[in-house]
Design a protein around this motif. Structure first.
Motif, mmCIF file in Angstrom:
data_model
loop_
_atom_site.group_PDB
_atom_site.id
_atom_site.type_symbol
_atom_site.label_atom_id
_atom_site.label_comp_id
_atom_site.label_asym_id
_atom_site.label_seq_id
_atom_site.Cartn_x
_atom_site.Cartn_y
_atom_site.Cartn_z
ATOM 1 N N GLU A 105 44.549 42.064 49.217
ATOM 2 C CA GLU A 105 43.472 42.290 48.243
ATOM 3 C C GLU A 105 44.030 42.710 46.882
ATOM 4 O O GLU A 105 43.522 42.295 45.836
ATOM 5 C CB GLU A 105 42.504 43.345 48.779
ATOM 6 N N ASP A 106 45.081 43.506 46.889
ATOM 7 C CA ASP A 106 45.684 43.922 45.614
ATOM 8 C C ASP A 106 46.289 42.741 44.873
ATOM 9 O O ASP A 106 46.326 42.723 43.635
ATOM 10 C CB ASP A 106 46.749 44.991 45.862
ATOM 11 N N ASP A 107 46.790 41.747 45.628
ATOM 12 C CA ASP A 107 47.325 40.545 44.983
ATOM 13 C C ASP A 107 46.221 39.795 44.250
ATOM 14 O O ASP A 107 46.417 39.328 43.127
ATOM 15 C CB ASP A 107 47.970 39.623 46.030
ATOM 16 N N ILE A 108 45.063 39.689 44.889
ATOM 17 C CA ILE A 108 43.942 38.988 44.271
ATOM 18 C C ILE A 108 43.520 39.705 42.990
ATOM 19 O O ILE A 108 43.254 39.066 41.959
ATOM 20 C CB ILE A 108 42.759 38.885 45.242
ATOM 21 N N ARG A 109 43.455 41.016 43.035
ATOM 22 C CA ARG A 109 43.102 41.784 41.834
ATOM 23 C C ARG A 109 44.131 41.541 40.725
ATOM 24 O O ARG A 109 43.780 41.385 39.550
ATOM 25 C CB ARG A 109 43.014 43.272 42.167
ATOM 26 N N LYS A 110 45.394 41.531 41.112
ATOM 27 C CA LYS A 110 46.471 41.318 40.139
ATOM 28 C C LYS A 110 46.369 39.921 39.517
ATOM 29 O O LYS A 110 46.507 39.762 38.291
ATOM 30 C CB LYS A 110 47.830 41.478 40.824
ATOM 31 N N TYR A 111 46.113 38.909 40.332
ATOM 32 C CA TYR A 111 46.017 37.540 39.828
ATOM 33 C C TYR A 111 44.808 37.377 38.907
ATOM 34 O O TYR A 111 44.901 36.732 37.852
ATOM 35 C CB TYR A 111 45.914 36.555 40.990
ATOM 36 N N ALA A 112 43.675 37.928 39.303
ATOM 37 C CA ALA A 112 42.466 37.819 38.480
ATOM 38 C C ALA A 112 42.685 38.498 37.130
ATOM 39 O O ALA A 112 42.283 37.969 36.077
ATOM 40 C CB ALA A 112 41.278 38.430 39.208
#
Length: 291
Positions: free
Chosen positions: A264-271
């Motif tokens: 989930e933190d990766d998705i936040r980082k990418y967004a």
């Protein structure tokens, strides 16, 4: 040898070669194992194209005005229109991620409790095995949702990228081609997007997206070099018995929630990186930094 025509040169993963296209001469293109070889072959293709055109009595288009002059005129007229266009790219990214975190992932919050309830309600002698199987498969679906969200973010970014090139630089094509679009944008506008603070993260996302879609291959190798942790199942590798160094297994089923584990933190980082990219692009336009 005529060399005044614009060439668009990009790497093709599908062909495993550099592709050189000459957009002003319809259908004129070549490839090569290196950038230089693609250019040499494209020059030969231009000569052959023009020779054939003369033999058939077809009109040979003149080379267009220099890209720098064209972009100077375009940028001068750009004003708030392009900034507004780019600004419109950000809300869909925010909404896409908001739905994932606020509506999709919460559906998986109580998996253990649901699995326990299934066990209590079952009268099958295989109830425990069925319970474990259900929990593992449903957890994998959660991972699929996260992985696919990363893919969705990347493709949304590339579609917006193509939209910008098509509408701002008037490089209109019927299909998106990220490598070609990037080359057109950099060579024409001279905005060095590869120096943007978000670029490394967006390249990580590109490799992650391709790895999830295509499994083992070039993108998996590149992703492993920068994010080896994404190939470790966090629910298993945290166990004491699994806390040792071992060779990575081939990536075969990331679309089934296996082998690649975006978090989930990766998705936040990418967004955030996508939003930061477009904000920095707007800054460049507002400050007229064309270098």
């Amino acid at each position: 040898m005529m060399t005044k025509y614009e060439m668009i040169i990009y790497w093709s993963e599908e062909d495993q070669a550099y592709i050189a296209e000459v957009p002003e001469l319809a259908g004129c293109m070549a490839d090569g194992s290196s950038y230089q070889e693609a250019v040499v072959n494209a020059k030969q293709a231009i000569d052959e194209w023009m020779k054939t055109a003369r033999e058939l009595g077809r009109r040979i288009p003149k080379p267009k005005a220099s890209a720098r002059k064209a972009i100077a005129i375009t940028t001068e007229k750009l004003g708030s229109w392009a900034i507004g266009l780019i600004g419109s790219f950000i809300p869909p990214v925010r909404h896409l991620s908001a739905v994932l975190f606020e509506r999709v992932l919460p559906a998986f919050d109580n998996l253990q409790e649901e699995a326990d309830n299934l066990l209590v309600d079952s009268y099958s002698e295989y109830a425990y095995d069925e319970n474990v199987t259900w929990f593992i498969r449903t957890s994998a679906v959660k991972q699929v949702e996260i992985n696919l969200h990363g893919v969705g973010l990347r493709h949304l970014f590339e579609q917006h990228f193509c939209h910008l090139v098509s509408n701002w630089l008037r490089d209109r094509r019927h299909e998106a081609n990220y490598n070609k679009d990037k080359h057109v944008l950099i060579s024409t506008s001279e905005i060095k997007i590869e120096n943007f603070r978000s670029w490394k993260i967006l390249e990580e996302l590109r490799h992650a997206c391709n790895a999830v879609k295509h499994a083992e291959g070039n993108s998996v190798e590149k992703l492993e070099k920068i994010r080896p942790d994404l190939f470790k199942n966090p629910s298993i590798d945290s166990l004491p018995d699994f806390n040792f160094s071992r060779k990575r297994l081939p990536v075969q089923n990331p679309m089934a929630g296996q082998d690649i584990y975006l978090q989930e933190d990766d998705i936040r980082k990418y967004a955030f990186a996508i939003e930061d990219f477009w904000n920095e692009f707007i800054e460049k336009l507002e400050n007229h930094e064309m270098a």
